[in-house]
Design an enzyme around this catalytic site. Structure first.
Site, PDB file in Angstrom:
ATOM      1  N   LYS A   1     -26.042 -23.651  21.415  1.00 42.52           N
ATOM      2  CA  LYS A   1     -27.061 -22.888  20.697  1.00 42.52           C
ATOM      3  C   LYS A   1     -28.412 -22.979  21.415  1.00 42.52           C
ATOM      4  O   LYS A   1     -29.060 -21.967  21.670  1.00 42.52           O
ATOM      5  CB  LYS A   1     -27.178 -23.413  19.260  1.00 42.52           C
ATOM      6  CG  LYS A   1     -28.076 -22.559  18.378  1.00 42.52           C
ATOM      7  CD  LYS A   1     -28.342 -23.230  17.044  1.00 42.52           C
ATOM      8  CE  LYS A   1     -27.227 -23.049  16.059  1.00 42.52           C
ATOM      9  NZ  LYS A   1     -27.304 -21.790  15.308  1.00 42.52           N
TER      10      LYS A   1
ATOM     11  N   ARG B   1     -31.233 -27.364  13.167  1.00 42.33           N
ATOM     12  CA  ARG B   1     -29.801 -27.063  13.273  1.00 42.33           C
ATOM     13  C   ARG B   1     -29.165 -27.887  14.376  1.00 42.33           C
ATOM     14  O   ARG B   1     -29.806 -28.217  15.365  1.00 42.33           O
ATOM     15  CB  ARG B   1     -29.588 -25.583  13.632  1.00 42.33           C
ATOM     16  CG  ARG B   1     -29.972 -24.602  12.557  1.00 42.33           C
ATOM     17  CD  ARG B   1     -29.576 -23.205  13.030  1.00 42.33           C
ATOM     18  NE  ARG B   1     -29.645 -22.224  11.980  1.00 42.33           N
ATOM     19  CZ  ARG B   1     -30.707 -21.440  11.772  1.00 42.33           C
ATOM     20  NH1 ARG B   1     -31.769 -21.533  12.546  1.00 42.33           N
ATOM     21  NH2 ARG B   1     -30.691 -20.554  10.790  1.00 42.33           N
TER      22      ARG B   1
ATOM     23  N   GLY C   1     -19.697 -24.188  11.533  1.00 39.06           N
ATOM     24  CA  GLY C   1     -19.816 -24.800  10.215  1.00 39.06           C
ATOM     25  C   GLY C   1     -19.536 -26.289  10.183  1.00 39.06           C
ATOM     26  O   GLY C   1     -19.468 -26.884   9.124  1.00 39.06           O
TER      27      GLY C   1
ATOM     28  N   MET D   1     -21.308 -28.832  11.437  1.00 38.36           N
ATOM     29  CA  MET D   1     -22.419 -29.742  11.190  1.00 38.36           C
ATOM     30  C   MET D   1     -23.489 -29.061  10.353  1.00 38.36           C
ATOM     31  O   MET D   1     -23.427 -27.875  10.095  1.00 38.36           O
ATOM     32  CB  MET D   1     -22.922 -30.278  12.502  1.00 38.36           C
ATOM     33  CG  MET D   1     -21.997 -31.392  12.961  1.00 38.36           C
ATOM     34  SD  MET D   1     -22.529 -32.135  14.445  1.00 38.36           S
ATOM     35  CE  MET D   1     -22.396 -30.767  15.530  1.00 38.36           C
TER      36      MET D   1
ATOM     37  N   ARG E   1     -23.679 -16.408  21.243  1.00 36.53           N
ATOM     38  CA  ARG E   1     -22.689 -17.261  21.901  1.00 36.53           C
ATOM     39  C   ARG E   1     -21.458 -16.413  22.170  1.00 36.53           C
ATOM     40  O   ARG E   1     -21.307 -15.340  21.582  1.00 36.53           O
ATOM     41  CB  ARG E   1     -22.328 -18.461  21.013  1.00 36.53           C
ATOM     42  CG  ARG E   1     -21.754 -18.048  19.689  1.00 36.53           C
ATOM     43  CD  ARG E   1     -21.517 -19.224  18.778  1.00 36.53           C
ATOM     44  NE  ARG E   1     -21.067 -18.759  17.483  1.00 36.53           N
ATOM     45  CZ  ARG E   1     -21.042 -19.479  16.383  1.00 36.53           C
ATOM     46  NH1 ARG E   1     -21.457 -20.716  16.412  1.00 36.53           N
ATOM     47  NH2 ARG E   1     -20.608 -18.980  15.260  1.00 36.53           N
TER      48      ARG E   1
ATOM     49  N   HIS F   1     -16.165 -18.440   6.663  1.00 35.99           N
ATOM     50  CA  HIS F   1     -15.638 -19.632   7.332  1.00 35.99           C
ATOM     51  C   HIS F   1     -14.133 -19.497   7.596  1.00 35.99           C
ATOM     52  O   HIS F   1     -13.659 -19.721   8.710  1.00 35.99           O
ATOM     53  CB  HIS F   1     -15.918 -20.854   6.452  1.00 35.99           C
ATOM     54  CG  HIS F   1     -15.409 -22.139   7.028  1.00 35.99           C
ATOM     55  ND1 HIS F   1     -14.191 -22.669   6.673  1.00 35.99           N
ATOM     56  CD2 HIS F   1     -15.933 -22.964   7.965  1.00 35.99           C
ATOM     57  CE1 HIS F   1     -13.998 -23.782   7.354  1.00 35.99           C
ATOM     58  NE2 HIS F   1     -15.036 -23.983   8.144  1.00 35.99           N
TER      59      HIS F   1
ATOM     60  N   SER G   1      11.583 -33.151  41.172  1.00 38.04           N
ATOM     61  CA  SER G   1      11.049 -32.523  39.972  1.00 38.04           C
ATOM     62  C   SER G   1      10.543 -33.654  39.090  1.00 38.04           C
ATOM     63  O   SER G   1      11.299 -34.572  38.735  1.00 38.04           O
ATOM     64  CB  SER G   1      12.147 -31.735  39.259  1.00 38.04           C
ATOM     65  OG  SER G   1      11.634 -31.240  38.041  1.00 38.04           O
TER      66      SER G   1
ATOM     67  N   CYS H   1       9.053 -30.741  35.317  1.00 36.74           N
ATOM     68  CA  CYS H   1       9.828 -30.161  34.219  1.00 36.74           C
ATOM     69  C   CYS H   1       9.643 -30.910  32.910  1.00 36.74           C
ATOM     70  O   CYS H   1      10.304 -30.630  31.930  1.00 36.74           O
ATOM     71  CB  CYS H   1      11.295 -30.058  34.593  1.00 36.74           C
ATOM     72  SG  CYS H   1      12.049 -31.661  34.899  1.00 36.74           S
TER      73      CYS H   1
ATOM     74  N   TYR I   1       5.801 -25.567  41.656  1.00 36.37           N
ATOM     75  CA  TYR I   1       6.047 -24.851  40.396  1.00 36.37           C
ATOM     76  C   TYR I   1       5.916 -25.785  39.198  1.00 36.37           C
ATOM     77  O   TYR I   1       5.974 -27.015  39.338  1.00 36.37           O
ATOM     78  CB  TYR I   1       7.433 -24.200  40.402  1.00 36.37           C
ATOM     79  CG  TYR I   1       8.586 -25.177  40.328  1.00 36.37           C
ATOM     80  CD1 TYR I   1       9.067 -25.643  39.108  1.00 36.37           C
ATOM     81  CD2 TYR I   1       9.198 -25.646  41.495  1.00 36.37           C
ATOM     82  CE1 TYR I   1      10.110 -26.558  39.044  1.00 36.37           C
ATOM     83  CE2 TYR I   1      10.246 -26.550  41.438  1.00 36.37           C
ATOM     84  CZ  TYR I   1      10.693 -27.018  40.208  1.00 36.37           C
ATOM     85  OH  TYR I   1      11.718 -27.919  40.142  1.00 36.37           O
TER      86      TYR I   1
HETATM   87  C1  PEP Z   1      11.440 -35.859  31.574  1.00 32.73           C
HETATM   88  O1  PEP Z   1      11.752 -37.037  31.457  1.00 32.73           O
HETATM   89  O2  PEP Z   1      10.284 -35.480  31.761  1.00 32.73           O
HETATM   90  C2  PEP Z   1      12.467 -34.817  31.470  1.00 32.73           C
HETATM   91  C3  PEP Z   1      12.165 -33.551  31.700  1.00 32.73           C
HETATM   92  O3  PEP Z   1      13.682 -35.185  31.062  1.00 32.73           O
HETATM   93  P1  PEP Z   1      14.085 -35.487  29.549  1.00 32.73           P
HETATM   94  O4  PEP Z   1      12.964 -35.047  28.681  1.00 32.73           O
HETATM   95  O5  PEP Z   1      15.327 -34.725  29.309  1.00 32.73           O
HETATM   96  O6  PEP Z   1      14.281 -36.961  29.584  1.00 32.73           O
END
Ligand code: PEP
Ligand code: MG
Length: 885
Positions: free
Chosen positions: A26, A96, A105, A107, A340, A456, A764, A831, A851
């Site tokens: 602000k 304010r 809202g 504070m 804002r 709100h 991975s 993953c 990735y």
């Molecule tokens: C992990 O451990 O991050 C994974 C992807 O395998 P899981 O969750 O199946 O153990």
């Protein structure tokens, strides 16, 4: 001496929009608007540094602050031409809060500060309106009493209601000066009674009380909750803004309003807002009187309306983004009180970003940075099936899009409790207040019977991505009796209703929904994101349905196919258990032979779906106990099926029992003890790949070994995999490209990554297990106490949701470097669940992963987050190059 106070407006402005961290959003934007020449009442900002210093020093101020504040007050006085505390013509100020990011809202605010028994008379004379002066004074006492002195606002409302009842008045506007004077006397008595000391008459004492109240409000529960939900660190602190008052309630040539420079629900390029004639700011937000749409102003205040349109254009072209503004008109003169970046629905965010590019105000990369990846979640969820039958109870404002079904719940606490039990609730309130924030967060949808599009409930629901119907005036909620009345119907807590936040309809019962229909703007933004990002986005999927969903969302391969999910099928679990119970290799092979054809078919379906894209198949991972029968009736059934007596089954189960299965006989350890399991899986993968390839499909299998901790393990599996694969490939007379790699999910694997990379063609990162094992936190059990760690600020966020960059992140970074040192072209991905978390994705980009892989519904989120990461890191690189040059 550290400067803590920065002035703006009048003849001097010290801050700018770039200083949000120091001045709060602000304060920084008020300074920016003042510099742009917009009509901003003069004021000053006490910095967020002061807030941190205040807490660091046991809630005390440095000695120098008093002189700084006095000097800044002089700045306002000279700009306005009035003196603070002057009995004849007093300067009044607002106080304010203003954190780095807006916390709507969250504070407290104090208006009309500087009024007392004497100055109120001066204000009455000067304005020629005694009613206005005493109304302002009582508003001030009420706010100050509540916010600074801790007197419950109900106490004040009771006095007001009693007065109106006694005098048979309907509205506050009917109370005259004498009436307000009487109410003021009663208010002051209440304050003395409940606060233990009288309402302060000295304006300076009032000011310091309010400043401290704002700093203190940083730690009140609703602010703490809001910060937690929105990942705002407590160390940021809030700034305090003290600004000359302007009055929207001095007569019919006065008004106050809020507006968005574009429609925040749809993103349409129309000026969008509401205003109230003869009212003060809080009247609009509180929803007490129903505001008029902003276009009405064209008729009632045409000159001011034109001026507002010019401000709208100036702000948009300056900020290059949709703005949320607050303004006041005092005697036909416009004053800007805030600007804002406006909160918007996800659909609006996409449209605005795309339109701003079309209007040549911003670049595609800048547009990508305007959309929050998390907000896309709103678009990926169902809307009502237009063909479904609806039993409409009432209609309100379409305040936040999306459809939601759940049990009627009138209390935010209860909403939170029910949601913990996985029960979907619709939070139904007359109107919401910041105290309700936890219940709003827990609810699937929010319904209010009062308030407008900027109430709100509407603002917060849009920000959270919860569907919301606001101001459904034909419904009445009776909290005390726990019912909602819609015409002749009474709906009790627990009954099911459905909201459509895009039309404003409230319906009884569950209404069929349909899959989201993603707009052209979504596709445009996704296409821009795909151009901007460096990292690929894959998905974690192990059924053909998941694969189809993920492909629809733009997945570029499978980063994790958890094969164990294929073992739980009713037809197969018996064979899996036979395999576990077998006490010879032959016995196991027999059982595995029953599973193999199923596995081949599973993989064929997935490879077909992923034509031309990589598919990482992980060999069996979970501890064996997960496949065993536990309930007495299941154990009995299994014994019967196996022709075994129950006692021998029980004794074998006892043998297989592990105290810490997550650290026990799982992952590649299963493949070491029972190589035939992994051999069967590799065979199934390769056979499926060869078969599908024959039909012209481009298959790219990647065989992944879980829970590796040493090179020797990796060598064992690499040799085994190649032996099985090569033999099949040779038999087929085909060629097949495949890879063998590993997960990095144990600290030792990260430490030994250079050695493991000799045998692994890809890594991975399994950041779920890597987090568990690095932090020594059980994935299964930590849920009980982890929230306390986050509440107490010991962990900034749940490390299973957002990567612990300082700890686990170091291991990832190290393994990346070690892996690449051995094998420069090693393929690197992630993953774990963190693969779909935007702040973790920012980190994965910075360490150079190829990735991320996440669940299908998070694929679009990851695509955008990966683009934002690339844009951010490229910008950093350019800045660094420039600096070095
Ligand atoms: C992990 O451990 O991050 C994974 C992807 O395998 P899981 O969750 O199946 O153990
Ligand atoms: Mg794992």
């Amino acid at each position: 001496m550290t400067q803590f106070v920065y002035v703006f407006g009048g003849d001097k402005t010290e801050g700018s929009a770039a200083q949000k961290n120091l001045l709060g959003g602000k304060g920084a934007n008020l300074a920016e608007m003042a510099s742009l020449g917009l009509p901003v009442p003069a004021g000053f900002t006490i910095s967020t540094d002061m807030c941190t210093t205040y807490y660091d020093n046991g809630k005390t101020y440095p000695k120098t602050l008093d002189a700084e504040v006095k000097k800044a007050l002089k700045h306002i006085e000279s700009a306005v031409g009035k003196s603070f505390g002057d009995d004849n013509d007093p300067l009044l100020v607002s106080v304010r809060s203003g954190a780095r990011v807006s916390m709507p809202g969250m504070m407290d605010t104090v208006l009309n500060l500087g009024l007392n028994d004497k100055t109120v008379e001066g204000l009455a004379k000067k304005s020629g309106d005694a009613r206005f002066a005493y109304d302002s004074y009582r508003r001030f006492i009420q706010m100050y009493g509540d916010v600074v002195m801790g007197v419950d606002h109900y106490e004040f409302e009771d006095v007001l209601d009693t007065h109106k009842r006694n005098k048979q008045l309907k509205n506050d506007t009917q109370i005259d000066a004498t009436g307000w004077k009487k109410i003021i006397t009663d208010y002051k008595e209440i304050i003395t009674r409940f606060a233990g000391h009288p309402f302060p008459q000295d304006p300076h004492e009032q000011l310091w009380g309010a400043i401290s109240a704002v700093f203190n409000s940083w730690e009140i529960p609703r602010a703490v909750t809001y910060r937690k939900i929105n990942d705002i660190p407590s160390g940021w602190g809030t700034a305090v803004n003290v600004q000359a008052m302007v009055f929207g309630n001095m007569g019919s040539d006065c008004a106050t309003g809020v507006a968005f420079t574009r429609d925040p629900s749809t993103g349409e390029n129309v000026f969008y807002g509401e205003y109230l004639i003869n009212a003060q700011g809080e009247d609009v937000v509180a929803g007490i009187r129903t505001p008029l749409p902003i276009v009405e102003m064209k008729k009632t205040m045409p000159a001011v309306y034109d001026e507002l349109l010019a401000v709208r254009e100036k702000l948009e072209s300056h900020y290059c983004d949709m703005q949320d503004i607050e303004f006041t008109v005092q005697q036909n003169k416009l004053y800007m009180l805030q600007t804002r970046s406006g909160k918007r629905s996800a659909a609006a965010a996409l449209k605005i970003a795309v339109d701003l590019v079309k209007e040549k105000r911003i670049t595609q990369d800048e547009a990508l940075m305007l959309v929050s990846p998390e907000s896309l979640d709103q678009l990926l969820h169902p809307t009502l099936d237009p063909k479904a039958t609806k039993n409409v109870l009432g209609t309100g404002l379409p305040a936040s899009p999306g459809a939601a079904t759940g049990q009627v719940c009138f209390s935010p606490d209860e909403a939170e409790e029910l949601s913990k039990k996985d029960i979907d609730v619709i939070l139904c309130r007359t109107e919401t207040s910041p105290e309700d924030i936890h219940g709003m967060h827990a609810a699937k949808g929010i319904l209010t019977t009062r308030g407008g599009m900027t109430s709100h409930a509407a603002v917060v629901a849009r920000g959270m991505g919860r569907p919301c119907v606001a101001g459904a005036g034909t419904l009445a909620i009776n909290d005390r009796d726990g019912v909602m009345i819609a015409g002749d119907k009474r709906i009790s807590a627990g009954e099911i209703i459905t909201l459509d936040g895009s039309t404003g309809e409230v319906m009884l019962g569950q209404v069929a929904t349909q899959k989201p229909n993603l707009s052209g703007d979504f596709e445009t933004i996704m296409a821009w994101a795909d151009k901007a990002r460096r990292m690929n986005v894959r998905t974690n999927a192990d059924t053909p349905e998941d694969v189809a969903t993920a492909l629809g969302f733009g997945a570029e391969g499978i980063g994790l196919c958890r094969t164990e999910h294929m073992f739980f099928d009713a037809d197969r679990i018996q064979a899996v258990r036979e395999m576990i119970f077998a006490n010879s290799t032959d016995g196991r092979r027999k059982a595995l032979a029953k599973i193999e054809p199923y596995q081949v078919n599973d993989f064929k379906a997935i490879f077909k779906g992923m034509d031309g894209l990589p598919v990482t198949v992980r060999l069996l991972d979970p501890p064996l106990h997960e496949f065993l029968p536990h309930k007495t009736e299941d154990v009995k059934l299994f014994a019967d099926n196996m022709n075994l007596n129950i006692e021998s089954v029980r004794s074998r189960l006892a043998q297989l029992h592990e105290s810490n299965p997550m650290l026990g006989h799982r992952g590649c350890r299963l493949g070491i003890t029972y190589p035939e399991i992994y051999e069967m899986q590799v065979r199934a993968i390769i056979m499926a790949a060869l078969d599908v390839q024959k039909t012209g499909t481009d298959v790219r299998p990647e065989i992944m070994i879980p829970l590796i901790s040493s090179k020797n393990e990796m060598t064992f599996f690499k040799d085994m995999s190649h032996r099985v694969a090569k033999e099949l490939i040779k038999q087929s007379g085909q060629k097949l490209n495949y890879m063998v790699g590993t997960m990095i999910e144990l600290p030792r694997a990260a430490l030994r990554a250079n050695h493991i990379a000799e045998d692994a063609e890809f890594f991975s990162f399994g950041t779920n297990d890597l987090t568990q094992t690095t932090l020594g936190l059980s994935r299964d059990d930590a849920g009980h106490f982890l929230p306390e760690y986050v509440n107490k600020g010991i962990y900034p966020r749940d490390p299973f949701v957002s990567l612990d960059i300082d700890g686990v992140g170091q291991l990832v970074d190290m393994a990346v470097q070690k892996g690449r040192a051995t094998r420069p072209d090693i393929k690197l991905g992630i993953c774990g669940e963190h693969g779909g978390d935007p702040s973790s994705i920012m980190f994965f980009d910075s360490v150079g992963l190829d990735y991320v892989s996440c669940s299908p519904y998070r694929v679009p989120i990851a695509r955008l987050a990966a683009a934002q990461a690339s844009i951010t890191h490229n910008k950093e690189k350019i800045t660094k190059l420039k600096k070095d040059a």
